[in-house]
Motif scaffolding. Structure first.
Motif, PDB file in Angstrom:
ATOM      1  N   GLY A  11       0.514  -1.276  -0.301  1.00 44.96           N
ATOM      2  CA  GLY A  11      -0.140  -0.207  -0.302  1.00 44.96           C
ATOM      3  C   GLY A  11       1.055   1.448  -0.141  1.00 44.96           C
ATOM      4  O   GLY A  11       0.269   2.385  -0.381  1.00 44.96           O
ATOM      5  N   LEU A  12       2.016   1.354   0.859  1.00 46.25           N
ATOM      6  CA  LEU A  12       3.100   2.479   1.086  1.00 46.25           C
ATOM      7  C   LEU A  12       3.280   1.983  -0.534  1.00 46.25           C
ATOM      8  O   LEU A  12       3.781   3.767  -0.979  1.00 46.25           O
ATOM      9  CB  LEU A  12       3.443   2.133   2.377  1.00 46.25           C
ATOM     10  N   GLY A  13       3.537   1.509  -1.048  1.00 38.10           N
ATOM     11  CA  GLY A  13       5.018   1.770  -2.394  1.00 38.10           C
ATOM     12  C   GLY A  13       3.400   1.888  -3.485  1.00 38.10           C
ATOM     13  O   GLY A  13       4.161   3.146  -4.341  1.00 38.10           O
ATOM     14  N   LEU A  14       1.954   1.814  -3.427  1.00 33.59           N
ATOM     15  CA  LEU A  14       1.313   1.999  -4.606  1.00 33.59           C
ATOM     16  C   LEU A  14       0.963   3.927  -4.714  1.00 33.59           C
ATOM     17  O   LEU A  14       1.149   4.251  -5.120  1.00 33.59           O
ATOM     18  CB  LEU A  14      -0.053   1.518  -4.207  1.00 33.59           C
ATOM     19  N   VAL A  15       1.271   4.101  -2.963  1.00 34.52           N
ATOM     20  CA  VAL A  15       0.665   5.841  -2.472  1.00 34.52           C
ATOM     21  C   VAL A  15       2.077   6.388  -2.594  1.00 34.52           C
ATOM     22  O   VAL A  15       2.009   7.567  -3.422  1.00 34.52           O
ATOM     23  CB  VAL A  15       0.451   6.211  -1.573  1.00 34.52           C
ATOM     24  N   PHE A  16       2.865   5.712  -2.846  1.00 31.76           N
ATOM     25  CA  PHE A  16       4.871   6.486  -3.227  1.00 31.76           C
ATOM     26  C   PHE A  16       4.513   7.204  -4.797  1.00 31.76           C
ATOM     27  O   PHE A  16       4.940   7.970  -5.043  1.00 31.76           O
ATOM     28  CB  PHE A  16       5.720   5.651  -3.466  1.00 31.76           C
ATOM     29  N   GLY A  17       4.256   5.949  -5.740  1.00 33.41           N
ATOM     30  CA  GLY A  17       3.920   5.717  -7.071  1.00 33.41           C
ATOM     31  C   GLY A  17       3.240   6.900  -7.777  1.00 33.41           C
ATOM     32  O   GLY A  17       3.186   7.086  -8.696  1.00 33.41           O
ATOM     33  N   LEU A  18       2.082   6.912  -6.780  1.00 29.31           N
ATOM     34  CA  LEU A  18       0.940   7.814  -7.083  1.00 29.31           C
ATOM     35  C   LEU A  18       1.390   9.609  -7.117  1.00 29.31           C
ATOM     36  O   LEU A  18       1.206  10.038  -8.156  1.00 29.31           O
ATOM     37  CB  LEU A  18      -0.370   7.855  -6.671  1.00 29.31           C
ATOM     38  N   PHE A  19       2.160   8.892  -5.776  1.00 33.91           N
ATOM     39  CA  PHE A  19       2.772  11.008  -5.701  1.00 33.91           C
ATOM     40  C   PHE A  19       4.288  10.934  -6.600  1.00 33.91           C
ATOM     41  O   PHE A  19       4.750  12.204  -6.893  1.00 33.91           O
ATOM     42  CB  PHE A  19       2.827  11.391  -5.225  1.00 33.91           C
ATOM     43  N   THR A  20       4.654  10.104  -7.903  1.00 38.19           N
ATOM     44  CA  THR A  20       5.692   9.876  -7.869  1.00 38.19           C
ATOM     45  C   THR A  20       6.074  10.185  -9.937  1.00 38.19           C
ATOM     46  O   THR A  20       5.738  10.494 -10.311  1.00 38.19           O
ATOM     47  CB  THR A  20       7.083   9.386  -7.472  1.00 38.19           C
ATOM     48  N   TYR A  21       4.814   8.927  -9.937  1.00 41.54           N
ATOM     49  CA  TYR A  21       4.913   8.998 -11.922  1.00 41.54           C
ATOM     50  C   TYR A  21       3.197   9.235 -11.774  1.00 41.54           C
ATOM     51  O   TYR A  21       2.399   9.415 -11.568  1.00 41.54           O
ATOM     52  CB  TYR A  21       5.108   7.665 -11.742  1.00 41.54           C
ATOM     53  N   GLN A  22       3.155   9.532 -13.796  1.00 43.72           N
ATOM     54  CA  GLN A  22       1.853   9.894 -14.006  1.00 43.72           C
ATOM     55  C   GLN A  22       1.791   9.054 -15.643  1.00 43.72           C
ATOM     56  O   GLN A  22       2.967   8.649 -16.243  1.00 43.72           O
ATOM     57  CB  GLN A  22       2.059  11.153 -14.036  1.00 43.72           C
ATOM     58  N   ARG A  23       0.923   8.894 -16.469  1.00 42.81           N
ATOM     59  CA  ARG A  23       0.711   8.580 -17.258  1.00 42.81           C
ATOM     60  C   ARG A  23       1.317   9.878 -18.368  1.00 42.81           C
ATOM     61  O   ARG A  23       0.633  11.374 -17.817  1.00 42.81           O
ATOM     62  CB  ARG A  23      -0.028   8.094 -17.740  1.00 42.81           C
ATOM     63  N   CYS A  24       2.126   9.319 -19.425  1.00 47.59           N
ATOM     64  CA  CYS A  24       1.905  10.618 -20.185  1.00 47.59           C
ATOM     65  C   CYS A  24       1.099  10.532 -21.620  1.00 47.59           C
ATOM     66  O   CYS A  24      -0.088  10.389 -21.648  1.00 47.59           O
ATOM     67  CB  CYS A  24       3.522  10.514 -21.421  1.00 47.59           C
ATOM     68  N   PRO A  25      -0.030  12.028 -21.665  1.00 42.72           N
ATOM     69  CA  PRO A  25      -1.232  12.622 -21.675  1.00 42.72           C
ATOM     70  C   PRO A  25      -1.139  12.716 -23.302  1.00 42.72           C
ATOM     71  O   PRO A  25      -2.423  12.212 -23.811  1.00 42.72           O
ATOM     72  CB  PRO A  25      -0.942  13.636 -21.329  1.00 42.72           C
ATOM     73  N   HIS A  26      -0.069  11.490 -23.935  1.00 44.78           N
ATOM     74  CA  HIS A  26      -0.121  11.619 -25.549  1.00 44.78           C
ATOM     75  C   HIS A  26       0.160  10.062 -26.189  1.00 44.78           C
ATOM     76  O   HIS A  26      -0.240   9.657 -26.727  1.00 44.78           O
ATOM     77  CB  HIS A  26       1.208  12.656 -26.007  1.00 44.78           C
ATOM     78  N   CYS A  27       1.171   9.960 -25.199  1.00 49.11           N
ATOM     79  CA  CYS A  27       0.949   8.125 -25.648  1.00 49.11           C
ATOM     80  C   CYS A  27       0.866   7.118 -24.529  1.00 49.11           C
ATOM     81  O   CYS A  27       0.794   5.479 -24.763  1.00 49.11           O
ATOM     82  CB  CYS A  27       3.071   7.981 -26.130  1.00 49.11           C
ATOM     83  N   GLY A  28       0.760   7.059 -23.381  1.00 50.75           N
ATOM     84  CA  GLY A  28       0.321   6.899 -22.205  1.00 50.75           C
ATOM     85  C   GLY A  28       1.407   6.118 -21.207  1.00 50.75           C
ATOM     86  O   GLY A  28       1.034   6.076 -20.986  1.00 50.75           O
ATOM     87  N   HIS A  29       1.935   6.202 -22.219  1.00 46.84           N
ATOM     88  CA  HIS A  29       3.570   5.591 -21.088  1.00 46.84           C
ATOM     89  C   HIS A  29       3.618   6.238 -19.597  1.00 46.84           C
ATOM     90  O   HIS A  29       3.509   7.348 -19.998  1.00 46.84           O
ATOM     91  CB  HIS A  29       5.122   6.234 -22.221  1.00 46.84           C
ATOM     92  N   LEU A  30       4.415   5.250 -19.161  1.00 46.67           N
ATOM     93  CA  LEU A  30       4.339   5.722 -17.729  1.00 46.67           C
ATOM     94  C   LEU A  30       6.227   6.640 -17.521  1.00 46.67           C
ATOM     95  O   LEU A  30       7.008   6.191 -17.897  1.00 46.67           O
ATOM     96  CB  LEU A  30       4.971   4.492 -16.759  1.00 46.67           C
ATOM     97  N   VAL A  31       6.220   7.706 -16.895  1.00 47.06           N
ATOM     98  CA  VAL A  31       6.864   9.162 -16.703  1.00 47.06           C
ATOM     99  C   VAL A  31       7.245   9.489 -15.685  1.00 47.06           C
ATOM    100  O   VAL A  31       5.351   9.658 -14.629  1.00 47.06           O
ATOM    101  CB  VAL A  31       6.622  10.228 -17.960  1.00 47.06           C
ATOM    102  N   ARG A  32       7.846  10.501 -15.151  1.00 44.36           N
ATOM    103  CA  ARG A  32       7.639  10.784 -13.580  1.00 44.36           C
ATOM    104  C   ARG A  32       6.802  12.031 -13.917  1.00 44.36           C
ATOM    105  O   ARG A  32       6.645  12.301 -14.902  1.00 44.36           O
ATOM    106  CB  ARG A  32       9.696  11.248 -13.765  1.00 44.36           C
TER     107      ARG A  32
END
Length: 55
Positions: A11-32
């Motif tokens: 759960g802590l890893g998922l929360v950290f990931g949500l605050f650190t990464y997002q999807r690229c709005p153009h291609c959907g790739h996982l980016v910082r």
């Protein structure tokens, strides 16, 4: 006890990931995630910023 500890760590890893990464709005790739200014996607090469929703 071990299962509860693993669930908390996951759960802590998922929360950290949500605050650190997002999807690229153009291609959907996982980016910082952008905190200030613009960043360039490593997959499509296009720039994105925080909160930009193109797709």
């Amino acid at each position: 006890m071990l299962v509860v500890g693993a669930a908390i760590v996951t759960g802590l890893g998922l929360v950290f990931g949500l605050f650190t990464y997002q999807r690229c709005p153009h291609c959907g790739h996982l980016v910082r995630r952008v905190s200030q200014g613009w960043r360039r996607c490593g997959s499509c090469g296009r720039q994105y910023r925080r909160g930009l929703r193109v797709r």
